[in-house]
Design an enzyme around this catalytic site. Structure first.
Site, PDB file in Angstrom:
ATOM      1  N   THR A   9      30.401   8.777  34.204  1.00  0.00           N
ATOM      2  CA  THR A   9      30.810   9.182  35.553  1.00  0.00           C
ATOM      3  C   THR A   9      29.914   8.502  36.585  1.00  0.00           C
ATOM      4  O   THR A   9      30.387   7.931  37.571  1.00  0.00           O
ATOM      5  CB  THR A   9      30.708  10.724  35.686  1.00  0.00           C
ATOM      6  OG1 THR A   9      31.573  11.306  34.709  1.00  0.00           O
ATOM      7  CG2 THR A   9      31.080  11.200  37.065  1.00  0.00           C
ATOM      8  N   ASN A  87      42.056   7.748  28.095  1.00  0.00           N
ATOM      9  CA  ASN A  87      41.427   8.790  27.292  1.00  0.00           C
ATOM     10  C   ASN A  87      42.412   9.848  26.794  1.00  0.00           C
ATOM     11  O   ASN A  87      42.127  10.536  25.827  1.00  0.00           O
ATOM     12  CB  ASN A  87      40.297   9.474  28.083  1.00  0.00           C
ATOM     13  CG  ASN A  87      40.700   9.852  29.481  1.00  0.00           C
ATOM     14  OD1 ASN A  87      41.203   9.020  30.241  1.00  0.00           O
ATOM     15  ND2 ASN A  87      40.491  11.089  29.849  1.00  0.00           N
ATOM     16  N   GLN A 115      36.616   4.494  26.607  1.00  0.00           N
ATOM     17  CA  GLN A 115      37.387   4.786  25.395  1.00  0.00           C
ATOM     18  C   GLN A 115      37.574   3.551  24.520  1.00  0.00           C
ATOM     19  O   GLN A 115      37.770   3.668  23.316  1.00  0.00           O
ATOM     20  CB  GLN A 115      38.757   5.365  25.777  1.00  0.00           C
ATOM     21  CG  GLN A 115      38.674   6.709  26.475  1.00  0.00           C
ATOM     22  CD  GLN A 115      38.225   7.829  25.566  1.00  0.00           C
ATOM     23  OE1 GLN A 115      38.424   7.773  24.345  1.00  0.00           O
ATOM     24  NE2 GLN A 115      37.625   8.858  26.133  1.00  0.00           N
ATOM     25  N   SER A 135      29.972   4.721  27.736  1.00  0.00           N
ATOM     26  CA  SER A 135      29.404   6.068  27.595  1.00  0.00           C
ATOM     27  C   SER A 135      28.832   6.237  26.189  1.00  0.00           C
ATOM     28  O   SER A 135      29.470   5.846  25.208  1.00  0.00           O
ATOM     29  CB  SER A 135      30.512   7.098  27.835  1.00  0.00           C
ATOM     30  OG  SER A 135      30.054   8.399  27.561  1.00  0.00           O
ATOM     31  N   GLY A 136      27.642   6.823  26.091  1.00  0.00           N
ATOM     32  CA  GLY A 136      26.983   6.986  24.796  1.00  0.00           C
ATOM     33  C   GLY A 136      27.752   7.867  23.820  1.00  0.00           C
ATOM     34  O   GLY A 136      27.996   7.502  22.675  1.00  0.00           O
ATOM     35  N   HIS A 137      28.155   9.054  24.299  1.00  0.00           N
ATOM     36  CA  HIS A 137      28.703  10.014  23.328  1.00  0.00           C
ATOM     37  C   HIS A 137      30.088   9.643  22.826  1.00  0.00           C
ATOM     38  O   HIS A 137      30.545  10.172  21.821  1.00  0.00           O
ATOM     39  CB  HIS A 137      28.657  11.443  23.875  1.00  0.00           C
ATOM     40  CG  HIS A 137      29.550  11.713  25.042  1.00  0.00           C
ATOM     41  ND1 HIS A 137      29.236  11.338  26.320  1.00  0.00           N
ATOM     42  CD2 HIS A 137      30.743  12.340  25.135  1.00  0.00           C
ATOM     43  CE1 HIS A 137      30.190  11.735  27.148  1.00  0.00           C
ATOM     44  NE2 HIS A 137      31.121  12.333  26.443  1.00  0.00           N
ATOM     45  N   THR A 173      12.690   8.479  36.020  1.00  0.00           N
ATOM     46  CA  THR A 173      12.193   8.064  34.700  1.00  0.00           C
ATOM     47  C   THR A 173      13.353   7.852  33.732  1.00  0.00           C
ATOM     48  O   THR A 173      14.255   8.687  33.638  1.00  0.00           O
ATOM     49  CB  THR A 173      11.241   9.148  34.151  1.00  0.00           C
ATOM     50  OG1 THR A 173      10.192   9.302  35.108  1.00  0.00           O
ATOM     51  CG2 THR A 173      10.657   8.755  32.808  1.00  0.00           C
ATOM     52  N   CYS A 261      37.310  16.894  30.153  1.00  0.00           N
ATOM     53  CA  CYS A 261      36.429  17.226  31.286  1.00  0.00           C
ATOM     54  C   CYS A 261      37.118  18.153  32.276  1.00  0.00           C
ATOM     55  O   CYS A 261      36.478  18.723  33.142  1.00  0.00           O
ATOM     56  CB  CYS A 261      36.018  15.974  32.047  1.00  0.00           C
ATOM     57  SG  CYS A 261      35.519  14.650  31.002  1.00  0.00           S
TER      58      CYS A 261
HETATM   59  N1  PLP Z   1      35.867   7.672  31.678  1.00  0.00           N
HETATM   60  C1  PLP Z   1      36.637   7.969  30.618  1.00  0.00           C
HETATM   61  C2  PLP Z   1      37.804   7.103  30.286  1.00  0.00           C
HETATM   62  C3  PLP Z   1      36.320   9.083  29.823  1.00  0.00           C
HETATM   63  O1  PLP Z   1      37.097   9.398  28.779  1.00  0.00           O
HETATM   64  C4  PLP Z   1      35.203   9.877  30.174  1.00  0.00           C
HETATM   65  C5  PLP Z   1      34.861  11.075  29.395  1.00  0.00           C
HETATM   66  O2  PLP Z   1      35.679  11.726  28.829  1.00  0.00           O
HETATM   67  C6  PLP Z   1      34.456   9.509  31.288  1.00  0.00           C
HETATM   68  C7  PLP Z   1      34.813   8.401  32.014  1.00  0.00           C
HETATM   69  C8  PLP Z   1      33.269  10.316  31.723  1.00  0.00           C
HETATM   70  O3  PLP Z   1      32.249  10.196  30.798  1.00  0.00           O
HETATM   71  P1  PLP Z   1      30.880  11.003  30.980  1.00  0.00           P
HETATM   72  O4  PLP Z   1      31.144  12.356  30.445  1.00  0.00           O
HETATM   73  O5  PLP Z   1      29.873  10.226  30.182  1.00  0.00           O
HETATM   74  O6  PLP Z   1      30.572  11.028  32.418  1.00  0.00           O
END
Ligand code: PLP
Length: 314
Positions: A9, A87, A115, A135-137, A173, A261
């Site tokens: 984000t 996503n 994605q 994005s890491g996760h 940091t 989200c």
């Molecule tokens: N963009 C896309 C396409 C996503 O699927 C997501 C998370 O689901 C995000 C952005 C946001 O990621 P983060 O939770 O790391 O902010």
């Protein structure tokens, strides 16, 4: 260069802000109507500062409408933001064509590749982009870390001012353990890309074909479009998606009725709405998001759970 951020984000927000600050006379932000809320809400928030957010319609297939995109880009456009893969549906946009269009028009191009990363090969030598978000996760790395890849000539300005961390690009940091975990997850994702994709695609295909065959009134949104191997968005005629999500949760199956989200939102998925033009269809769709850790037994369990839950609700 890569700037580590606290989330994708933040990376999306930083890319858009960088472009806007670099050309304050340009007042238009162009994005796909199927973008993640981290782009759309960011663009909307700029409207009070005199910017215009133009959302490009989606084709029924889920792909961004390239003709409409070309028409939306004008001399006042500061940035185009089009995601690599969606996503909610997994539909893969023609990013090379979007890139070419942006180059022709001399407009900055940001691509949310959250994605796509780890599921598709990403080669920034063959597709030119000014900004790319990661994005890491989403690649089995830690939560709370994202990355913004910035092309050498693209304008950049920090979102967070403070110390000189990240060469002055982001004050505060650095989250070193998360960055290391992110890097390690990225290496593993790249090394395992083909194996993971093959495995997860076969599970996803099995899930889809069984649900379509064994549950009446079902449709795969984005079917026939190029799609990520792990994502399936299925519409269940006459079934409220939020109730179905809750029933599946009770059976140990985690799915979502839109972007995870926005799972507390009452509005139906803006992505399925953009693709189908139907509130009804948008409120009947759920997203199954698989990983290479899933198993054939879990697919069996999921299909049975879906059959029971849909039978209860119809
Ligand atoms: N963009 C896309 C396409 C996503 O699927 C997501 C998370 O689901 C995000 C952005 C946001 O990621 P983060 O939770 O790391 O902010």
């Amino acid at each position: 260069m890569v700037v580590f951020t606290g989330s994708a984000t933040e990376a999306n927000n930083t890319a858009i802000l960088s472009a806007l600050r670099a050309a304050p006379q340009k007042r238009r932000i162009v994005a796909a109507s199927t973008e993640h809320s981290a782009v759309i809400t960011m663009g909307r928030a700029q409207e009070s500062a005199g910017y215009e957010l133009v959302l490009v319609p989606s084709l029924d297939s889920g792909l961004v409408d390239l003709q409409a995109l070309a028409a939306a880009i004008n001399a006042d456009t500061a940035i185009v933001s089009i995601m690599w893969a969606n996503n909610e549906t997994g539909v893969i946009n023609p990013v090379a064509q979007v890139s070419a269009l942006c180059r022709e028009r001399g407009v900055l191009f940001h691509c949310d590749a959250v994605q796509a990363a780890g599921k598709l090969p990403i080669d920034l030598r063959s597709v030119q982009m000014d900004y790319l978000t990661l994005s890491g996760h989403k690649i089995h790395g830690p939560k709370g870390i994202g990355g913004l890849v910035v092309a050498p000539n693209a304008p950049f300005s920090p979102m967070l001012y403070g110390g000189h961390q990240e060469n002055g690009r982001r004050g505060g940091t650095e989250n070193v353990p998360a960055a290391v975990g992110f890097g390690s997850a990225a290496n593993a994702a790249m090394a395992e890309l083909n194996n993971r994709s093959r495995h997860v695609a076969s599970l996803r295909d099995e899930l889809e074909s069984r649900v379509l065959a064994e549950v009446s009134g079902t449709v795969v949104n984005g079917f026939g479009s190029p799609r990520l191997p792990n994502t399936s968005n299925i519409g269940f005629t006459g079934v409220d998606s939020d109730t179905l999500v809750a029933l599946l949760d009770l059976r140990g199956v985690c799915v979502s009725s839109g972007s995870a989200c926005l799972s507390d939102a009452v509005a139906p998925s803006h992505v399925i709405l953009a693709m189908t033009g139907s509130y009804q269809k948008a409120s009947e769709a759920i997203r199954f998001s698989l990983s290479h850790h899933n198993t054939a037994d879990e697919i069996d369990h999921t299909v049975e759970a879906v059959k029971q839950a849909v039978a209860t609700l119809r």
